[in-house]
Design a protein around this motif. Structure first.
Motif, PDB file in Angstrom:
ATOM      1  N   UNK A 182       3.844  -9.448  -2.330  1.00  0.00           N
ATOM      2  CA  UNK A 182       4.397 -10.481  -2.531  1.00  0.00           C
ATOM      3  C   UNK A 182       6.008 -10.030  -2.760  1.00  0.00           C
ATOM      4  N   UNK A 183       6.303  -8.903  -3.245  1.00  0.00           N
ATOM      5  CA  UNK A 183       7.650  -8.217  -3.466  1.00  0.00           C
ATOM      6  C   UNK A 183       7.770  -7.514  -2.120  1.00  0.00           C
ATOM      7  N   UNK A 184       7.000  -6.962  -1.304  1.00  0.00           N
ATOM      8  CA  UNK A 184       7.253  -6.415  -0.280  1.00  0.00           C
ATOM      9  C   UNK A 184       7.656  -7.406   0.852  1.00  0.00           C
ATOM     10  N   UNK A 185       6.838  -8.281   0.904  1.00  0.00           N
ATOM     11  CA  UNK A 185       7.049  -9.544   2.045  1.00  0.00           C
ATOM     12  C   UNK A 185       8.434 -10.312   1.793  1.00  0.00           C
ATOM     13  N   UNK A 186       8.822 -10.486   0.442  1.00  0.00           N
ATOM     14  CA  UNK A 186      10.240 -10.832   0.382  1.00  0.00           C
ATOM     15  C   UNK A 186      11.319  -9.861   0.681  1.00  0.00           C
ATOM     16  N   UNK A 281      -2.992 -10.434   7.373  1.00  0.00           N
ATOM     17  CA  UNK A 281      -2.083 -11.707   7.725  1.00  0.00           C
ATOM     18  C   UNK A 281      -0.661 -11.283   7.181  1.00  0.00           C
ATOM     19  N   UNK A 282      -0.531 -10.779   5.966  1.00  0.00           N
ATOM     20  CA  UNK A 282       0.863 -10.493   5.427  1.00  0.00           C
ATOM     21  C   UNK A 282       1.328  -9.312   6.334  1.00  0.00           C
ATOM     22  N   UNK A 283       0.628  -8.426   6.924  1.00  0.00           N
ATOM     23  CA  UNK A 283       1.311  -7.369   7.888  1.00  0.00           C
ATOM     24  C   UNK A 283       1.730  -7.962   8.981  1.00  0.00           C
ATOM     25  N   UNK A 284       0.991  -8.925   9.400  1.00  0.00           N
ATOM     26  CA  UNK A 284       1.545  -9.694  10.608  1.00  0.00           C
ATOM     27  C   UNK A 284       2.758 -10.399  10.307  1.00  0.00           C
ATOM     28  N   UNK A 285       2.923 -10.787   9.316  1.00  0.00           N
ATOM     29  CA  UNK A 285       4.316 -11.542   9.100  1.00  0.00           C
ATOM     30  C   UNK A 285       5.546 -10.381   9.118  1.00  0.00           C
TER      31      UNK A 285
END
Length: 307
Positions: A182-186, A281-285
């Protein structure tokens, strides 16, 4: 050698009267401690019975290795024991939060002595020269410009304070792996959004708003309202506007962290879902966000880094 005192007390080892034990030798029936327990074809035996057997039993104290490990642990300095305790997977200490915050402060201080060298190589800027330097979207969260300006210093200090107040609870609630996702995505989506809209991308803002979005998603999934989180988000937006902050990073972080938390909650506990599905899926984002920023950078005229 048998200790006379131990022979009278069946609750202690006959060779080590200071060690309590309830394990008996399978041949003679005497009490033996873990160090004296030697594996036999059936049960354990004491050293003397093993000698009488003429070496037919393999000498392998059942508790020797564990006792040696415990002794080594006790011999370590206190600070080493405390550090290893923090890093243990079962520890509830927010070590990722401390590490991220410490690295950010360290890079900030280094910047004062190196003409902002960390920012030059690790922050994300809307400049064509860095279009293919994708690592910047991951490292920019640790960077803040080392400038002795009141508003800049105040912004950095407030970011650190808010991060220290929010991130430890998030790490404990999410768990380290989910917290990191979550941190890395933000951070990634926030930095990419900054570049897309022509702003410099650095600092905790995107990642912090990503964690807040993750908290909100979790609360909503549990039937909560999340009013307090909305107030915190609004307060941070007001402070950011007052200090001339980067709103693109804030809302990009909200979207990135919120999507990551939603994906984790949606797929992680599904019976038919593979463990790798949420991560993929998160890596795809991340890929989509970085691709959008790269296209934006390639479309602009070359400019100086940070210009």
């Amino acid at each position: 050698m048998t200790d006379p005192q131990a022979a009278a007390d069946p609750s202690v080892c006959y060779r080590h009267p200071d060690r309590q034990s309830w394990v008996l030798c399978q041949r003679c029936g005497r009490t033996i401690c873990p160090e004296c327990q030697i594996l036999a074809p059936v049960g354990v035996q004491c050293p003397e019975c093993v000698r009488e057997a003429g070496g037919s039993v393999k000498w392998q104290p059942t508790g020797g290795s564990s006792l040696q490990k415990a002794a080594r642990r006790r011999s370590r300095p206190r600070w080493v024991q405390n550090t290893l305790g923090l890093l243990h997977p079962d520890s509830n200490a927010p070590v990722l939060t401390y590490g991220i915050l410490g690295a950010s402060v360290l890079f900030w201080l280094i910047g004062f002595f190196t003409a902002n060298l960390p920012a030059t190589f690790l922050a994300a800027f809307p400049a064509k020269e860095i279009a293919w330097q994708v690592w910047r979207y991951f490292t920019s969260v640790l960077i803040f410009p080392a400038i002795l300006d009141f508003r800049v210093v105040l912004s950095f200090l407030l970011s650190c304070v808010f991060f220290f107040l929010i991130a430890p609870s998030a790490e404990r609630s999410f768990g380290r792996s989910r917290f990191l996702l979550v941190f890395a995505s933000g951070a990634v989506v926030g930095s990419a959004a900054s570049v897309v809209f022509g702003y410099d991308g650095y600092g905790f803002s995107g990642a912090l708003f990503g964690l807040l979005a993750g908290f909100f998603i979790v609360q909503r999934s549990m039937g909560g309202v999340g009013t307090q989180l909305l107030i915190i988000v609004a307060l941070n937006v007001v402070i950011s506007i007052a200090l001339g902050g980067n709103l693109a990073m804030l809302f990009g972080g909200l979207i990135g962290g919120g999507l990551a938390a939603f994906i984790i909650g949606r797929f992680e506990y599904r019976a038919r879902s593979k463990p790798s599905t949420p991560i993929a899926l998160i890596i795809a984002i991340w890929v989509v966000a970085i691709a959008a920023a790269t296209v934006r950078l390639l479309a602009i005229a070359p400019a100086g880094v940070g210009g």
